[in-house]
Design an enzyme around this catalytic site. Structure first.
Site, short mmCIF file in Angstrom:
data_model
loop_
_atom_site.label_atom_id
_atom_site.label_comp_id
_atom_site.label_asym_id
_atom_site.label_seq_id
_atom_site.Cartn_x
_atom_site.Cartn_y
_atom_site.Cartn_z
N SER A 1 7.19 -1.09 28.26
CA SER A 1 6.99 -1.00 26.82
C SER A 1 8.07 -0.08 26.28
O SER A 1 7.97 1.14 26.40
CB SER A 1 5.59 -0.43 26.53
OG SER A 1 4.62 -1.35 27.01
N GLY B 1 -5.38 1.14 28.77
CA GLY B 1 -4.96 2.09 29.79
C GLY B 1 -3.53 1.94 30.25
O GLY B 1 -2.87 0.94 30.00
N GLU B 2 -3.07 2.98 30.92
CA GLU B 2 -1.72 2.99 31.48
C GLU B 2 -1.87 2.82 33.00
O GLU B 2 -2.26 3.76 33.70
CB GLU B 2 -1.03 4.32 31.12
CG GLU B 2 0.25 4.62 31.86
CD GLU B 2 1.25 3.46 31.89
OE1 GLU B 2 1.60 2.92 30.85
OE2 GLU B 2 1.68 3.11 33.02
N GLU C 1 -12.06 -3.88 27.92
CA GLU C 1 -11.92 -5.28 27.56
C GLU C 1 -10.89 -5.99 28.43
O GLU C 1 -9.99 -5.37 28.99
CB GLU C 1 -11.56 -5.43 26.08
CG GLU C 1 -10.26 -4.78 25.69
CD GLU C 1 -10.00 -4.81 24.18
OE1 GLU C 1 -10.95 -4.69 23.39
OE2 GLU C 1 -8.83 -4.94 23.81
N CYS D 1 -7.03 5.66 27.05
CA CYS D 1 -5.69 5.94 27.59
C CYS D 1 -5.28 7.33 27.12
O CYS D 1 -5.55 7.71 25.99
CB CYS D 1 -4.69 4.90 27.09
SG CYS D 1 -3.03 5.14 27.79
N SER E 1 2.31 -3.55 33.36
CA SER E 1 3.01 -3.09 32.17
C SER E 1 2.88 -1.58 32.07
O SER E 1 1.78 -1.04 32.19
CB SER E 1 2.40 -3.75 30.93
OG SER E 1 3.01 -3.27 29.75
N CYS F 1 -5.44 -10.82 30.86
CA CYS F 1 -4.93 -9.48 30.53
C CYS F 1 -6.06 -8.50 30.86
O CYS F 1 -7.14 -8.60 30.27
CB CYS F 1 -4.58 -9.48 29.05
SG CYS F 1 -4.21 -7.88 28.36
N CYS G 1 -0.75 2.57 18.88
CA CYS G 1 -1.71 1.84 19.73
C CYS G 1 -3.12 2.36 19.53
O CYS G 1 -3.37 3.57 19.62
CB CYS G 1 -1.29 2.01 21.20
SG CYS G 1 -2.49 1.39 22.37
N CYS H 1 0.18 6.91 22.47
CA CYS H 1 1.25 6.25 21.71
C CYS H 1 0.78 6.06 20.26
O CYS H 1 -0.37 5.66 20.03
CB CYS H 1 1.63 4.92 22.34
SG CYS H 1 2.17 5.11 24.04
N HIS I 1 10.11 -0.33 22.99
CA HIS I 1 9.86 -0.06 21.57
C HIS I 1 10.96 0.70 20.84
O HIS I 1 10.90 0.83 19.62
CB HIS I 1 8.52 0.64 21.35
CG HIS I 1 7.37 -0.05 22.04
ND1 HIS I 1 7.20 -1.41 22.02
CD2 HIS I 1 6.35 0.43 22.79
CE1 HIS I 1 6.13 -1.74 22.72
NE2 HIS I 1 5.60 -0.63 23.21
N CYS J 1 -13.05 -2.74 18.40
CA CYS J 1 -13.02 -2.06 19.69
C CYS J 1 -11.66 -2.18 20.34
O CYS J 1 -11.14 -3.26 20.54
CB CYS J 1 -14.06 -2.65 20.63
SG CYS J 1 -13.87 -2.02 22.30
N1 SAH Z 1 -0.19 1.14 28.85
C1 SAH Z 1 0.58 0.01 29.19
C2 SAH Z 1 -0.19 -1.29 29.18
C3 SAH Z 1 -1.21 -1.46 28.11
S1 SAH Z 1 -0.58 -1.58 26.46
C4 SAH Z 1 1.78 -0.10 28.27
O1 SAH Z 1 1.83 0.61 27.27
O2 SAH Z 1 2.68 -0.86 28.61
C5 SAH Z 1 0.00 -3.25 26.49
C6 SAH Z 1 1.05 -3.56 25.42
O3 SAH Z 1 0.48 -3.58 24.10
C7 SAH Z 1 2.19 -2.54 25.38
O4 SAH Z 1 3.42 -3.17 25.39
C8 SAH Z 1 1.93 -1.87 24.08
O5 SAH Z 1 3.11 -1.33 23.59
C9 SAH Z 1 1.38 -2.99 23.23
N2 SAH Z 1 0.72 -2.53 22.01
C10 SAH Z 1 -0.08 -1.46 21.86
N3 SAH Z 1 -0.48 -1.35 20.57
C11 SAH Z 1 0.08 -2.38 19.91
C12 SAH Z 1 0.03 -2.82 18.56
N4 SAH Z 1 -0.66 -2.16 17.66
N5 SAH Z 1 0.72 -3.93 18.22
C13 SAH Z 1 1.44 -4.61 19.15
N6 SAH Z 1 1.51 -4.26 20.44
C14 SAH Z 1 0.85 -3.15 20.83
FE1 SF4 Z 2 -1.49 2.24 24.35
FE2 SF4 Z 2 -0.09 1.64 26.57
FE3 SF4 Z 2 0.56 3.78 25.05
FE4 SF4 Z 2 -1.69 3.80 26.49
S1 SF4 Z 2 0.40 3.73 27.27
S2 SF4 Z 2 -1.46 4.51 24.38
S3 SF4 Z 2 -2.33 1.65 26.33
S4 SF4 Z 2 0.67 1.61 24.45
#
Ligand code: SAH
Ligand code: SF4
Length: 358
Positions: free
Chosen positions: A226, A173-174, A102, A122, A203, A115, A129, A126, A228, A345
């Site tokens: 990211s 994805g990362e 997406e 991925c 990111s 975006c 996510c 995490c 957190h 999705c």
């Molecule tokens: N993998 C990369 C980029 C994709 S995720 C990364 O993790 O940075 C993009 C952003 O969405 C990240 O900052 C991630 O922490 C955030 N994200 C993922 N799941 C989320 C959720 N359930 N609520 C809010 N932000 C979320």
């Molecule tokens: Fe989600 Fe980014 Fe973590 Fe992958 S690296 S699981 S996209 S928050």
């Protein structure tokens, strides 16, 4: 013995601009055509949104056919498009092998941010996510990353959204786990399509070698981390990758990034109720951000259906915000965008929109 699968034709969208011209000059040269034809095609690719070679009307028909026999202009099929009440538009793209990824267009007053996804699924897992829960499917190619931009640009033009001004690698994805495709995609978007490097943000959850590699690039691509959690133990619970590259190593890499390019990094901090929003974490986050001159985005957690976690209360978020601000850290609270189209999705990551500090 059965025939081996024929090689897939070369995707012009996946070549960096110089390589595209060299490849096409070779192609046209072998056909007795003048070299300028290569630049003609490059213009069609980067400056227009034509879907195929047959639309390249300043080329002779035979040349259009020859191109179509050798190359593709990678174009995903739009499986669905959902438009939110706030104008956020989510595309679900079906790739040639059926994988789905997406991308999201996020209009704000003065910009239109895209975006985009760098992988199908991925591998990072995490715990907060949805993409992480769904597991890894495969890397996207550079062409598949860039195609999301090109197809979104066309959609935006057709729907009066105006030009795309900013790009964030915050979809599925990362990105720094797929550097072989992400690096050329950055070059193509920047040098081919002319999107300024400072308007493109990668990111990452903290892939240290990838951060160091990005630091070495001469262009001013932006970096969002990211984070957190400002403490290792809690971060480990949220982000398995923390075990591989713990916070102190990540911080060293971020210092190297800052020193290399004088670029300001952004911390993304998704606020999850009673998980990472304890008031005593706020000063620790502030210290970390202050030391690195980082901008902090506080993002209310976007709940995923099979998990009991919820977003932090607005009081908690405001508390974090004021502690950070009092300690001299630039901070913003991001309202999730397109909540109403946050379908099953993947995970709508429009909420992670970063307003890049110029
Ligand atoms: N993998 C990369 C980029 C994709 S995720 C990364 O993790 O940075 C993009 C952003 O969405 C990240 O900052 C991630 O922490 C955030 N994200 C993922 N799941 C989320 C959720 N359930 N609520 C809010 N932000 C979320
Ligand atoms: Fe989600 Fe980014 Fe973590 Fe992958 S690296 S699981 S996209 S928050």
């Amino acid at each position: 013995m059965s025939d081996p699968t024929p090689p897939r034709p070369i995707d012009l969208l996946g070549l960096v601009p110089d390589a595209l011209v060299v490849e096409l000059e070779r192609h046209f040269g072998a056909r007795g055509q003048k070299a300028f034809r290569a630049r003609q095609v490059a213009r069609w690719v980067y400056e227009t949104d034509v879907r195929g070679f047959d639309e390249m009307t300043d080329l002779p028909t035979a040349e259009r056919e020859a191109l179509a026999a050798t190359y593709v202009l990678g174009e995903p099929d739009a499986d669905t498009v959902e438009v939110s009440d706030d104008g956020t538009a989510k595309h679900l793209w079906r790739l040639h092998d059926g994988e789905l990824v997406e991308s999201v267009l996020i209009p704000t007053e003065d910009r239109l941010t895209l975006c985009l996804s760098s992988q199908a699924g991925c591998a990072m897992g995490c715990t907060f996510c949805a993409t992480g829960w769904s597991g890894f499917r495969r890397h996207l190619t550079a062409g598949e990353i860039v195609a999301q931009y090109r197809a979104s640009r066309r959609w935006a033009a057709e729907h009066d959204y105006g030009p795309i001004t900013n790009i964030v690698y915050m979809g599925m994805g990362e990105p720094l786990a797929n550097r072989g495709a992400v690096h050329p995609s950055l070059t193509i978007l920047n040098r081919g399509f002319g999107v300024g490097a400072r308007r493109i943000t990668v990111s990452t959850v903290g892939v240290v070698p990838g951060i160091l590699e990005l630091a070495k690039r001469p262009e001013q691509f932006k970096l969002a981390i990211s984070l957190h959690s400002p403490v290792e133990a809690l971060r480990r619970e949220l982000i398995p990758l923390e075990k591989r590259w713990p916070l102190p190593e990540l911080v060293e890499a971020l210092k190297a990034f800052e020193t290399a390019g004088g670029r300001r990094i952004t911390f993304e901090y998704t606020m999850i109720r009673d998980v990472n929003d304890a008031p005593e974490l706020a000063p620790l986050l502030a210290d970390l951000a202050f030391d690195l001159h980082a901008f902090v985005n506080l993002i209310p957690f976007n709940p995923i259906p099979w998990q009991a976690w919820g977003p932090s209360t607005s009081e908690r978020i405001r508390h974090f915000q004021s502690v950070l601000a009092q300690r001299g850290v630039d901070v913003a609270v991001r309202e999730p965008r397109g909540r109403d189209i946050d379908a099953a999705c993947g995970q709508l990551r429009a909420n992670a929109l970063v307003q890049i500090q110029e």
